[in-house]
Design a protein around this motif. Structure first.
Motif, PDB file in Angstrom:
ATOM      1  N   THR A 255       0.833  -1.198   0.000  1.00  0.00           N
ATOM      2  CA  THR A 255       0.000   0.000   0.000  1.00  0.00           C
ATOM      3  C   THR A 255       0.869   1.250   0.000  1.00  0.00           C
ATOM      4  O   THR A 255       1.853   1.324   0.741  1.00  0.00           O
ATOM      5  CB  THR A 255      -0.915   0.019   1.246  1.00  0.00           C
ATOM      6  OG1 THR A 255      -1.588  -1.231   1.360  1.00  0.00           O
ATOM      7  CG2 THR A 255      -1.930   1.144   1.150  1.00  0.00           C
TER       8      THR A 255
ATOM      9  N   LEU B  39      -3.332   2.273  -3.850  1.00  0.00           N
ATOM     10  CA  LEU B  39      -2.953   3.669  -3.721  1.00  0.00           C
ATOM     11  C   LEU B  39      -4.022   4.416  -2.928  1.00  0.00           C
ATOM     12  O   LEU B  39      -5.212   4.329  -3.244  1.00  0.00           O
ATOM     13  CB  LEU B  39      -2.774   4.319  -5.090  1.00  0.00           C
ATOM     14  CG  LEU B  39      -1.754   3.668  -6.039  1.00  0.00           C
ATOM     15  CD1 LEU B  39      -1.581   4.528  -7.290  1.00  0.00           C
ATOM     16  CD2 LEU B  39      -0.424   3.447  -5.351  1.00  0.00           C
TER      17      LEU B  39
ATOM     18  N   PHE C  75      -6.530   6.307  -7.632  1.00  0.00           N
ATOM     19  CA  PHE C  75      -6.568   5.979  -6.207  1.00  0.00           C
ATOM     20  C   PHE C  75      -7.682   4.994  -5.866  1.00  0.00           C
ATOM     21  O   PHE C  75      -8.820   5.136  -6.310  1.00  0.00           O
ATOM     22  CB  PHE C  75      -6.717   7.258  -5.378  1.00  0.00           C
ATOM     23  CG  PHE C  75      -5.503   8.131  -5.432  1.00  0.00           C
ATOM     24  CD1 PHE C  75      -4.391   7.839  -4.653  1.00  0.00           C
ATOM     25  CD2 PHE C  75      -5.444   9.220  -6.296  1.00  0.00           C
ATOM     26  CE1 PHE C  75      -3.256   8.621  -4.716  1.00  0.00           C
ATOM     27  CE2 PHE C  75      -4.314  10.015  -6.368  1.00  0.00           C
ATOM     28  CZ  PHE C  75      -3.209   9.704  -5.573  1.00  0.00           C
TER      29      PHE C  75
ATOM     30  N   LEU D  72       1.996   7.577 -10.826  1.00  0.00           N
ATOM     31  CA  LEU D  72       0.747   6.965 -10.357  1.00  0.00           C
ATOM     32  C   LEU D  72       0.265   5.893 -11.333  1.00  0.00           C
ATOM     33  O   LEU D  72      -0.204   4.828 -10.921  1.00  0.00           O
ATOM     34  CB  LEU D  72      -0.328   8.034 -10.176  1.00  0.00           C
ATOM     35  CG  LEU D  72      -0.084   9.065  -9.074  1.00  0.00           C
ATOM     36  CD1 LEU D  72      -1.215  10.086  -9.052  1.00  0.00           C
ATOM     37  CD2 LEU D  72       0.038   8.391  -7.710  1.00  0.00           C
TER      38      LEU D  72
ATOM     39  N   LEU E  51       2.222   2.696 -10.889  1.00  0.00           N
ATOM     40  CA  LEU E  51       1.972   1.987  -9.630  1.00  0.00           C
ATOM     41  C   LEU E  51       0.592   1.347  -9.575  1.00  0.00           C
ATOM     42  O   LEU E  51       0.375   0.403  -8.804  1.00  0.00           O
ATOM     43  CB  LEU E  51       2.122   2.961  -8.453  1.00  0.00           C
ATOM     44  CG  LEU E  51       3.524   3.475  -8.165  1.00  0.00           C
ATOM     45  CD1 LEU E  51       3.476   4.603  -7.137  1.00  0.00           C
ATOM     46  CD2 LEU E  51       4.421   2.336  -7.659  1.00  0.00           C
ATOM     47  N   THR E  52      -0.343   1.882 -10.362  1.00  0.00           N
ATOM     48  CA  THR E  52      -1.715   1.381 -10.332  1.00  0.00           C
ATOM     49  C   THR E  52      -1.769  -0.094 -10.745  1.00  0.00           C
ATOM     50  O   THR E  52      -1.153  -0.510 -11.709  1.00  0.00           O
ATOM     51  CB  THR E  52      -2.604   2.204 -11.287  1.00  0.00           C
ATOM     52  OG1 THR E  52      -2.572   3.568 -10.887  1.00  0.00           O
ATOM     53  CG2 THR E  52      -4.036   1.699 -11.250  1.00  0.00           C
TER      54      THR E  52
ATOM     55  N   HIS F 183      -0.115  -1.924  -6.643  1.00  0.00           N
ATOM     56  CA  HIS F 183      -0.216  -1.505  -5.247  1.00  0.00           C
ATOM     57  C   HIS F 183      -1.555  -0.830  -5.010  1.00  0.00           C
ATOM     58  O   HIS F 183      -2.161  -0.288  -5.936  1.00  0.00           O
ATOM     59  CB  HIS F 183       0.909  -0.516  -4.885  1.00  0.00           C
ATOM     60  CG  HIS F 183       2.278  -1.077  -5.032  1.00  0.00           C
ATOM     61  ND1 HIS F 183       2.939  -1.127  -6.238  1.00  0.00           N
ATOM     62  CD2 HIS F 183       3.124  -1.626  -4.113  1.00  0.00           C
ATOM     63  CE1 HIS F 183       4.130  -1.677  -6.067  1.00  0.00           C
ATOM     64  NE2 HIS F 183       4.271  -1.980  -4.788  1.00  0.00           N
TER      65      HIS F 183
END
Length: 231
Positions: free
Chosen positions: A6, A119, A143, A110, A113-114, A117
């Motif tokens: 996370t 977010l 997110f 972002l 990473l999506t 993890h």
């Protein structure tokens, strides 16, 4: 080593510009009160008012505007013209509609990473204003969860990372404020990643926790992906 699952992100001055608009407004405020106080004295009195009022108004533009009005009344011994108060109110209103300027490497980081993890956006301030900025930034789709909180503490991060992830020990918090983003996240058991911004409100300053094994400092968000891979 516990696998990182996370990643929390601060918003203001981590994902988009924010303090820049406060500084511009404070400059205008200084001009309005130039006949009553020297710039350094006025800045010190305003900072005192902001800190004093955090418990009452919280963080954000509305509290800042009220603190400017309070300071104007104090430094003029109650003689500040109504026109000046009106201009301070208008300056605060203009801040609530300032354009959103995302910082370098935010979108690409972002996006990368999506999916790998969870977010979580963890930001403090006025609810309506933070929601407006997130919507206008176009970053909301990245997110998994959004937390708009009144303040940031170790308990804030422990709760957020437990609710939206696998607990703080498998999480990291990324932000420009040592005081609000980094140190309390580490105290909660997570990683604290400091991304300095050239403009950071004095209240948010703190000493770097350099002796803490879960602390890292990066120059900008382009360095986050290699760091996440290394951890």
């Amino acid at each position: 080593m516990t696998r990182l699952t996370t990643i929390g992100f601060d918003a203001d001055d981590t994902l988009w510009e924010n303090e820049h608009f406060f500084r511009l407004t404070q400059g205008h405020f200084t001009e309005l009160l130039s006949g009553y106080a020297e710039p350094e004295h006025l800045a010190a009195r305003l900072l005192e008012a902001e800190k004093r009022n955090l418990a009452h108004y919280g963080f954000g533009i509305k509290g800042f505007t009220l603190s400017m009005i309070e300071t104007a009344i104090e430094v003029t011994d109650g003689k500040v013209p109504g026109e000046v108060i009106g201009r301070i109110v208008n300056a605060g209103r203009e801040m609530l509609s300032h354009p959103i300027e995302t910082l370098p490497h935010v979108h690409d980081t972002l996006e990368a990473l999506t999916g790998n993890h969870t977010l979580v956006l963890i930001t403090k301030g006025d609810l309506f204003d933070q929601e407006r900025k997130l919507a206008q930034s176009g970053l909301g789709e990245f997110f998994n969860a959004v937390e708009i909180v009144s303040d940031k503490s170790a308990a804030t991060y422990a709760r957020a990372f437990s609710a939206h992830g696998d607990g703080p020990d498998r999480a990291m918090m990324v932000g420009n404020s040592l005081r609000s983003d980094v140190i309390p996240a580490i105290e909660a058991g997570g990683w604290g990643i400091h991304v300095p911004h050239q403009l950071t409100w004095e209240y948010e300053h703190a000493d770097e926790p350099k002796d803490t094994p879960r602390y890292r400092k990066i120059a900008d968000l382009s360095q986050l992906l290699p760091l996440v891979d290394a951890l």
